[in-house]
Design an enzyme around this catalytic site. Structure first.
Site, PDB file in Angstrom:
ATOM      1  N   LYS A   9       0.710  -1.140  -0.126  1.00 40.02           N
ATOM      2  CA  LYS A   9       0.079  -0.004   0.093  1.00 40.02           C
ATOM      3  C   LYS A   9       0.952   1.360   0.016  1.00 40.02           C
ATOM      4  CE  LYS A   9       0.701   1.418   4.351  1.00 40.02           C
ATOM      5  NZ  LYS A   9       1.342   2.937   4.871  1.00 40.02           N
ATOM      6  N   ASP A 135      -3.681  -1.167  10.053  1.00 34.64           N
ATOM      7  CA  ASP A 135      -3.625  -1.096   8.506  1.00 34.64           C
ATOM      8  C   ASP A 135      -4.171  -2.586   7.938  1.00 34.64           C
ATOM      9  OD1 ASP A 135      -2.525   1.409   8.663  1.00 34.64           O
ATOM     10  OD2 ASP A 135      -0.509   0.959   8.113  1.00 34.64           O
TER      11      ASP A 135
HETATM   12  P1  ATP Z   1       4.161  -0.390   9.610  1.00 34.89           P
HETATM   13  O1  ATP Z   1       4.231   1.050   8.864  1.00 34.89           O
HETATM   14  O2  ATP Z   1       3.067  -0.858   9.915  1.00 34.89           O
HETATM   15  O3  ATP Z   1       5.320   0.004  10.643  1.00 34.89           O
HETATM   16  P2  ATP Z   1       5.858  -1.188   7.436  1.00 34.89           P
HETATM   17  O4  ATP Z   1       5.466  -1.291   6.038  1.00 34.89           O
HETATM   18  O5  ATP Z   1       6.802  -0.014   7.862  1.00 34.89           O
HETATM   19  O6  ATP Z   1       5.051  -1.272   8.424  1.00 34.89           O
HETATM   20  P3  ATP Z   1       6.724  -3.939   7.872  1.00 34.89           P
HETATM   21  O7  ATP Z   1       7.379  -4.309   6.501  1.00 34.89           O
HETATM   22  O8  ATP Z   1       5.458  -4.246   7.836  1.00 34.89           O
HETATM   23  O9  ATP Z   1       6.741  -2.209   7.989  1.00 34.89           O
HETATM   24  O10 ATP Z   1       7.908  -4.562   8.842  1.00 34.89           O
HETATM   25  C1  ATP Z   1       7.714  -3.749  10.228  1.00 34.89           C
HETATM   26  C2  ATP Z   1       8.190  -4.747  11.077  1.00 34.89           C
HETATM   27  O11 ATP Z   1       7.217  -5.993  11.117  1.00 34.89           O
HETATM   28  C3  ATP Z   1       9.364  -5.468  10.847  1.00 34.89           C
HETATM   29  O12 ATP Z   1      10.380  -5.251  12.036  1.00 34.89           O
HETATM   30  C4  ATP Z   1       9.384  -6.891  10.644  1.00 34.89           C
HETATM   31  O13 ATP Z   1      10.405  -7.526  10.950  1.00 34.89           O
HETATM   32  C5  ATP Z   1       7.831  -7.194  11.045  1.00 34.89           C
HETATM   33  N1  ATP Z   1       7.037  -8.224  10.256  1.00 34.89           N
HETATM   34  C6  ATP Z   1       6.426  -8.971  10.686  1.00 34.89           C
HETATM   35  N2  ATP Z   1       5.749  -9.625   9.973  1.00 34.89           N
HETATM   36  C7  ATP Z   1       6.197  -9.323   8.582  1.00 34.89           C
HETATM   37  C8  ATP Z   1       5.964  -9.815   7.346  1.00 34.89           C
HETATM   38  N3  ATP Z   1       5.175 -10.543   7.007  1.00 34.89           N
HETATM   39  N4  ATP Z   1       6.694  -9.172   6.399  1.00 34.89           N
HETATM   40  C9  ATP Z   1       7.640  -8.499   6.622  1.00 34.89           C
HETATM   41  N5  ATP Z   1       7.837  -7.837   8.040  1.00 34.89           N
HETATM   42  C10 ATP Z   1       7.190  -8.318   9.078  1.00 34.89           C
END
Ligand code: ATP
Length: 282
Positions: A9, A135
């Site tokens: 997203k 989200d």
């Molecule tokens: P947010 O904005 O919700 O923080 P994001 O998009 O910035 O999310 P993600 O890629 O979801 O970040 O990763 C955030 C954290 O979640 C990381 O520390 C990662 O280790 C953990 N995590 C948990 N499950 C997953 C997954 N399926 N894929 C990637 N990261 C994951």
């Protein structure tokens, strides 16, 4: 075996309105999906275990993985006797502001709904998804939506006009809670979500580009000044609009012509390890 595609997203807007009594910031934002996808497969196990298989060793595979948490929640809520093996082919940059973990969790809920023939509606899945993260309800249906409060309130909007998206993640990490901690809401700040809603209603690409905004951008940039440099780099190389997504550090730029998009891609490719040229899905 069931397969699910989990798109990343991006935020067209992210406005913060006020700090609530419970300490959370009241957020209003418009999110949409892009064709940068994780791919997941789901297979029933004979035991009751939930096994998550991801090649990249920096992604957790146990209870910290949001797909694991979603599977566990489905298993417990619907008294599922069997376990499941979830294989994730990870393409979405991690800790980037692109909702990678949330979209994997949502794909897991859709996948298990099919795998175990649960017959749950999108509404039922969205309600349960909120237990995993703010989200995740949006990621259940994807598309383009206005999201208010802490995730439960979703209003679907028109699909955006078609456009190329150059997505670039600077080589830095950012923690979402830390960004919100640094956010000061002393002065009222201009909000852009209403303008973006209008742009989508009218299919007005120019207005959509003008409404791209993110209240967290300035906060994240204080920690990592490469964020605004990257945004200006995109705008100077011809992006029609550019902004940080979520709490960052990923920045994206929009372009309608492929030649324009390739130019932006080439301009930012040197300064970031992770750069993608994709399309809006919406
Ligand atoms: P947010 O904005 O919700 O923080 P994001 O998009 O910035 O999310 P993600 O890629 O979801 O970040 O990763 C955030 C954290 O979640 C990381 O520390 C990662 O280790 C953990 N995590 C948990 N499950 C997953 C997954 N399926 N894929 C990637 N990261 C994951």
């Amino acid at each position: 075996m069931i397969y699910e595609t989990a798109p990343a997203k991006i935020n067209f807007t992210l406005d913060t309105l006020f700090k609530r009594a419970d300490g959370y910031h009241e957020v209003e934002m418009i999110m949409t999906t892009i064709d940068l996808n994780d791919r997941l497969s789901f297979e029933i196990r004979n035991d009751q275990q939930i096994v998550v298989d991801v090649e990249q060793n920096y992604v957790p595979t146990g209870v910290k993985n949001l797909a694991y948490q979603a599977a566990k929640l489905m298993q417990e809520t619907y008294n599922i006797d069997s376990g499941v093996t979830i294989s994730i082919d990870k393409n979405i940059p991690v800790s980037a502001g692109l909702g990678g973990g949330s979209t994997d969790a949502a794909a897991t809920m859709r996948g298990m709904n099919q795998l175990f023939d649960l017959g749950l509606s999108m509404d039922e899945l969205r309600t349960l998804a909120l237990e995993i993260g703010t989200d995740v309800p949006f990621c259940i249906q994807g598309q383009t939506a206005l999201c208010k409060g802490i995730g439960g309130n979703i209003e679907l909007l028109n699909k955006p006009p078609s456009a190329w998206v150059v997505v670039a993640k600077p080589n830095v990490g950012l923690s979402t809670p830390e960004v919100f901690r640094q956010l000061k809401l002393v002065e009222p700040c201009k909000t852009y979500t209403h303008m973006c809603v209008e742009a989508l209603q009218n299919g007005d690409y120019q207005q959509l580009c003008e409404s791209l905004s993110n209240r967290l951008e300035i906060v994240s940039n204080e920690m990592h000044p490469e964020i605004l440099k990257l945004k200006h780099n995109m705008l100077n190389s011809g992006a029609d609009g550019a902004v940080m997504s979520g709490s960052g550090p990923t920045v994206y730029g929009l372009a309608q012509k492929v030649s324009q998009a390739k130019h932006i891609y080439n301009s930012v490719n040197g300064c970031c390890n992770e750069v993608y040229l994709v399309r809006l899905l919406g």
